[in-house]
Design a protein around this motif. Structure first.
Motif, PDB file in Angstrom:
ATOM      1  N   ILE A 157       0.837  -1.206   0.000  1.00 27.68           N
ATOM      2  CA  ILE A 157       0.000   0.000   0.000  1.00 27.68           C
ATOM      3  C   ILE A 157       0.870   1.253   0.000  1.00 27.68           C
ATOM      4  O   ILE A 157       0.652   2.205  -0.770  1.00 27.68           O
ATOM      5  CB  ILE A 157      -0.935  -0.009   1.225  1.00 27.68           C
ATOM      6  CG1 ILE A 157      -1.963  -1.142   1.103  1.00 27.68           C
ATOM      7  CG2 ILE A 157      -1.646   1.336   1.384  1.00 27.68           C
ATOM      8  CD1 ILE A 157      -2.736  -1.395   2.390  1.00 27.68           C
ATOM      9  N   ILE A 158       1.904   1.269   0.866  1.00 28.80           N
ATOM     10  CA  ILE A 158       2.791   2.432   0.961  1.00 28.80           C
ATOM     11  C   ILE A 158       3.587   2.593  -0.326  1.00 28.80           C
ATOM     12  O   ILE A 158       3.747   3.709  -0.843  1.00 28.80           O
ATOM     13  CB  ILE A 158       3.715   2.286   2.181  1.00 28.80           C
ATOM     14  CG1 ILE A 158       2.895   2.374   3.469  1.00 28.80           C
ATOM     15  CG2 ILE A 158       4.806   3.347   2.176  1.00 28.80           C
ATOM     16  CD1 ILE A 158       3.680   2.056   4.714  1.00 28.80           C
ATOM     17  N   ASP A 160       2.834   1.609  -3.370  1.00 21.87           N
ATOM     18  CA  ASP A 160       1.959   2.104  -4.444  1.00 21.87           C
ATOM     19  C   ASP A 160       1.667   3.588  -4.267  1.00 21.87           C
ATOM     20  O   ASP A 160       1.646   4.350  -5.243  1.00 21.87           O
ATOM     21  CB  ASP A 160       0.645   1.318  -4.454  1.00 21.87           C
ATOM     22  CG  ASP A 160       0.835  -0.121  -4.925  1.00 21.87           C
ATOM     23  OD1 ASP A 160       1.889  -0.418  -5.510  1.00 21.87           O
ATOM     24  OD2 ASP A 160      -0.076  -0.946  -4.688  1.00 21.87           O
ATOM     25  N   PHE A 161       1.465   4.009  -3.040  1.00 21.53           N
ATOM     26  CA  PHE A 161       1.183   5.424  -2.783  1.00 21.53           C
ATOM     27  C   PHE A 161       2.386   6.287  -3.160  1.00 21.53           C
ATOM     28  O   PHE A 161       2.241   7.341  -3.797  1.00 21.53           O
ATOM     29  CB  PHE A 161       0.835   5.621  -1.309  1.00 21.53           C
ATOM     30  CG  PHE A 161       0.387   7.011  -0.960  1.00 21.53           C
ATOM     31  CD1 PHE A 161      -0.949   7.359  -1.004  1.00 21.53           C
ATOM     32  CD2 PHE A 161       1.309   7.984  -0.591  1.00 21.53           C
ATOM     33  CE1 PHE A 161      -1.365   8.641  -0.694  1.00 21.53           C
ATOM     34  CE2 PHE A 161       0.915   9.263  -0.280  1.00 21.53           C
ATOM     35  CZ  PHE A 161      -0.441   9.596  -0.328  1.00 21.53           C
ATOM     36  N   ASP A 164       2.776   6.578  -6.928  1.00 18.19           N
ATOM     37  CA  ASP A 164       1.814   7.517  -7.511  1.00 18.19           C
ATOM     38  C   ASP A 164       2.241   8.972  -7.331  1.00 18.19           C
ATOM     39  O   ASP A 164       1.808   9.840  -8.089  1.00 18.19           O
ATOM     40  CB  ASP A 164       0.428   7.315  -6.881  1.00 18.19           C
ATOM     41  CG  ASP A 164      -0.193   5.979  -7.268  1.00 18.19           C
ATOM     42  OD1 ASP A 164       0.246   5.394  -8.273  1.00 18.19           O
ATOM     43  OD2 ASP A 164      -1.107   5.527  -6.552  1.00 18.19           O
ATOM     44  N   HIS A 165       3.078   9.245  -6.331  1.00 14.36           N
ATOM     45  CA  HIS A 165       3.437  10.632  -6.038  1.00 14.36           C
ATOM     46  C   HIS A 165       4.882  10.976  -6.406  1.00 14.36           C
ATOM     47  O   HIS A 165       5.312  12.111  -6.171  1.00 14.36           O
ATOM     48  CB  HIS A 165       3.203  10.924  -4.547  1.00 14.36           C
ATOM     49  CG  HIS A 165       1.750  10.976  -4.176  1.00 14.36           C
ATOM     50  ND1 HIS A 165       1.015   9.838  -3.918  1.00 14.36           N
ATOM     51  CD2 HIS A 165       0.890  12.023  -4.048  1.00 14.36           C
ATOM     52  CE1 HIS A 165      -0.227  10.172  -3.629  1.00 14.36           C
ATOM     53  NE2 HIS A 165      -0.333  11.482  -3.704  1.00 14.36           N
ATOM     54  N   GLU A 190      -6.547   0.109   5.655  1.00 16.87           N
ATOM     55  CA  GLU A 190      -5.933   0.604   4.420  1.00 16.87           C
ATOM     56  C   GLU A 190      -6.257   2.086   4.227  1.00 16.87           C
ATOM     57  O   GLU A 190      -5.371   2.884   3.885  1.00 16.87           O
ATOM     58  CB  GLU A 190      -6.446  -0.203   3.233  1.00 16.87           C
ATOM     59  CG  GLU A 190      -5.926   0.257   1.888  1.00 16.87           C
ATOM     60  CD  GLU A 190      -6.497  -0.547   0.747  1.00 16.87           C
ATOM     61  OE1 GLU A 190      -6.492  -0.047  -0.394  1.00 16.87           O
ATOM     62  OE2 GLU A 190      -6.958  -1.689   0.976  1.00 16.87           O
ATOM     63  N   VAL A 194      -3.570   5.266   4.087  1.00 14.89           N
ATOM     64  CA  VAL A 194      -3.497   6.215   2.964  1.00 14.89           C
ATOM     65  C   VAL A 194      -3.672   7.636   3.472  1.00 14.89           C
ATOM     66  O   VAL A 194      -2.969   8.567   3.023  1.00 14.89           O
ATOM     67  CB  VAL A 194      -4.556   5.859   1.906  1.00 14.89           C
ATOM     68  CG1 VAL A 194      -4.656   6.960   0.853  1.00 14.89           C
ATOM     69  CG2 VAL A 194      -4.219   4.529   1.241  1.00 14.89           C
ATOM     70  N   ASN A 195      -4.583   7.856   4.421  1.00 12.14           N
ATOM     71  CA  ASN A 195      -4.782   9.194   4.968  1.00 12.14           C
ATOM     72  C   ASN A 195      -3.535   9.698   5.677  1.00 12.14           C
ATOM     73  O   ASN A 195      -3.154  10.877   5.542  1.00 12.14           O
ATOM     74  CB  ASN A 195      -5.963   9.195   5.948  1.00 12.14           C
ATOM     75  CG  ASN A 195      -7.298   9.046   5.254  1.00 12.14           C
ATOM     76  OD1 ASN A 195      -7.421   9.323   4.056  1.00 12.14           O
ATOM     77  ND2 ASN A 195      -8.298   8.591   5.986  1.00 12.14           N
ATOM     78  N   MET A 197      -0.419   8.738   5.110  1.00 10.72           N
ATOM     79  CA  MET A 197       0.588   9.016   4.096  1.00 10.72           C
ATOM     80  C   MET A 197       0.284  10.333   3.370  1.00 10.72           C
ATOM     81  O   MET A 197       1.191  11.099   3.027  1.00 10.72           O
ATOM     82  CB  MET A 197       0.658   7.865   3.091  1.00 10.72           C
ATOM     83  CG  MET A 197       1.281   6.593   3.631  1.00 10.72           C
ATOM     84  SD  MET A 197       3.017   6.815   4.112  1.00 10.72           S
ATOM     85  CE  MET A 197       3.749   7.310   2.548  1.00 10.72           C
ATOM     86  N   ALA A 198      -0.994  10.594   3.143  1.00 15.18           N
ATOM     87  CA  ALA A 198      -1.373  11.824   2.452  1.00 15.18           C
ATOM     88  C   ALA A 198      -0.994  13.058   3.270  1.00 15.18           C
ATOM     89  O   ALA A 198      -0.604  14.096   2.707  1.00 15.18           O
ATOM     90  CB  ALA A 198      -2.868  11.825   2.157  1.00 15.18           C
TER      91      ALA A 198
END
Length: 520
Positions: A157-158, A160-161, A164-165, A190, A194-195, A197-198
């Motif tokens: 998950i991390i 992929d995040f 994307d950035h 999950e 994501v929140n 990491m954002a």
């Protein structure tokens, strides 16, 4: 409980076997829907119809998301299901979070009738819910529980995040940083990951230090922590005087706490039990560890664990420890642990069962929750708690020797007097304070600091006032020498010294005295 990959295999086997009712228990609805859709989109199931019902969208085709029925009510969807199960084979309907699945109601009996109808034509009903399913309905099929993301899935998950950035913001994380972050984010969903990491990306860059920022930010998503109290640290909690052996040991454990242990067979540090004389820095050590390790500090209140109803205490302890696993990495402070776990004369058996739960958690938990437990009444501690392997180490916190008293005096003098102490005066204070605990020294210098404030600054402070304040302080080692001697005798024989190996012997039976200093 199963991770994502295991849950997918279970769901595939249940659908292949055409189990009429498949319960998917999870708090992550989106993740469960992705799981079901991945299984439905396999080529071997291309000819099998899959419909999904939610309160917001009604009944739709799972693959194309096209509307199947204009009537968005659950009653309309169930009527449609009955018609399809009676006319078609291999039909599957997914009901997302329907109300009232946990008890015997007309609704659950209706679903059970649909399941029996589906069974005649190899149909299946998939129930996605975070609540228990009524046993009469569940016995018609199988169930699986989708656990929160494990470390490998969290790493994906991390990664992929971050992918994307990349190119959007500067990202300085290495693969090892992402691995550490995935360990720290164990216990969150999950969406929560994501929140978090954002929020890191939102500041404009992703730096190596953000791994620890992520760990500290994680506990903000937990609001109602059963049995745990989140403590905010003050600047005064950041340092501890003396206890050099304990501080060196904690520094080594700090490295292990943040190390990648996947390929080593090692588990994260479990914790330390501090026993010893009251007022010598045991509780302060828990706060200092949290600050130095840059981890949130939680206090497990043993008084709030014990309830008056049968099974209540055990349930509260289980819930508190499960919460500690979720908020990890963290420091879990248990002050005066003997008051909550000692109960040799208790005929109810509650303390023994609570102790058993705690010991099992200490032995089996793989989370990075580091326990700092303190005890004063060492003789009431259950022997099971002291066995090697429960805690990483058992330290005895003794009265500070001369060198430790010197360090503690200098530390509190700077804090309260706001000036550098005179070396000759410090040496005299070290002699006067023989038998003092760290708390006694702090109390004396707190009084000195108050005098400084009232008289306009350290320049107006007369040296004899400081000496008199120390001389007129009566420590516990003089008011209750028998208790202190008893604690010291036990600790020196059974635990590792928290200070230097050689300590200055102290005769605890000296009488209390009042000394007046007329001048130098």
């Amino acid at each position: 409980m199963a991770n994502y990959g295991e849950s997918r295999l279970d769901l595939e086997s249940y659908l292949t076997a055409r189990v009429p009712v498949i319960g998917v228990r999870t708090i992550e609805q989106r993740r469960a829907l992705r799981l079901v859709k991945e299984v439905a989109e396999q080529p071997k199931r291309a000819a099998q119809p899959f419909w999904i019902y939610t309160r917001a969208t009604g009944l739709r085709d799972l693959r194309t998301n096209s509307t199947v029925l204009d009537d968005r009510s659950l009653t309309g969807a169930m009527d449609y299901m009955a018609a399809q199960f009676g006319a078609r084979q291999l039909a599957t309907v997914i009901l997302v979070d329907p109300d009232g699945l946990d008890s015997d109601t007309p609704f659950t009996r209706h679903v059970a009738e649909l399941a029996r109808l589906a069974d005649t034509n190899a149909g299946s009903i998939v129930l996605i819910t975070d609540n228990p399913i009524w046993s009469g309905l569940q016995r018609l099929g199988m169930s699986l529980q989708l656990d929160l993301p494990d470390q490998d899935e969290m790493y994906a998950i991390i990664s992929d995040f971050l992918t994307d950035h990349r190119g959007v913001v500067p990202i300085a994380w290495t693969q090892d940083d992402a691995r550490r972050a995935s360990e720290f984010l164990q216990g969150v969903t999950e969406g929560e990951a994501v929140n978090l990491m954002a929020t890191i990306v939102a500041k404009g860059s992703v730096e190596p230090d953000d791994v620890l920022v992520l760990a500290r930010s994680k506990d903000r998503i937990f609001s109602d922590l059963a049995g745990l109290e989140r403590l905010s640290l003050k600047a005064a909690d950041y340092s501890v005087g003396g206890l050099s052996s304990l501080r060196d040991w904690l520094a080594r454990k700090h490295r292990l706490m943040h190390a990648d242990l996947r390929a080593t067979g090692l588990r994260p540090p479990r914790g330390v039990l501090l026993v010893g004389v009251p007022g010598c820095g045991k509780s302060l050590s828990a706060k200092a560890v949290a600050q130095q390790w840059q981890l949130p500090l939680y206090r497990l209140d043993m008084a709030s664990i014990h309830g008056k109803y049968l099974g209540e205490s055990e349930s509260r302890m289980r819930e508190a420890l499960a919460t500690a696993d979720r908020v990890a990495p963290c420091i879990l402070w248990i002050d005066e642990i003997e008051k909550g776990l000692a109960g040799g004369n208790d005929q109810s058996g509650v303390p023994q069962r609570v102790l058993g739960q705690f010991l099992f958690w200490l032995q089996e938990s793989e989370s990075r929750a580091f326990v700092v437990a303190t005890a004063n009444d060492v003789r009431s501690l259950p022997p099971e708690l002291l066995r090697k392997g429960r805690f990483d180490e058992l330290f005895f916190v003794d009265l500070p020797d001369g060198q430790d008293r010197k360090e503690i005096i200098e530390m509190y003098y700077r804090r309260y007097v706001k000036a550098e102490p005179d070396p000759d005066q410090v040496e005299r204070l070290v002699d006067i304070s023989e038998g003092f605990a760290g708390a006694d020294i702090e109390s004396a210098l707190h009084d000195v600091g108050a005098e400084v404030l009232l008289n306009g600054g350290a320049e107006a402070l007369h040296p004899t006032f400081v000496l008199q304040t120390f001389a007129n302080t009566t420590p516990l080692s003089r008011t209750n020498p028998e208790q202190v001697d008893d604690i010291r005798t036990w600790g020196r024989e059974r635990a590792v010294p928290a200070g230097r190996q050689a300590t200055t012997p102290y005769s605890g039976g000296a009488p209390s005295r009042r000394v007046v200093f007329l001048g130098d």
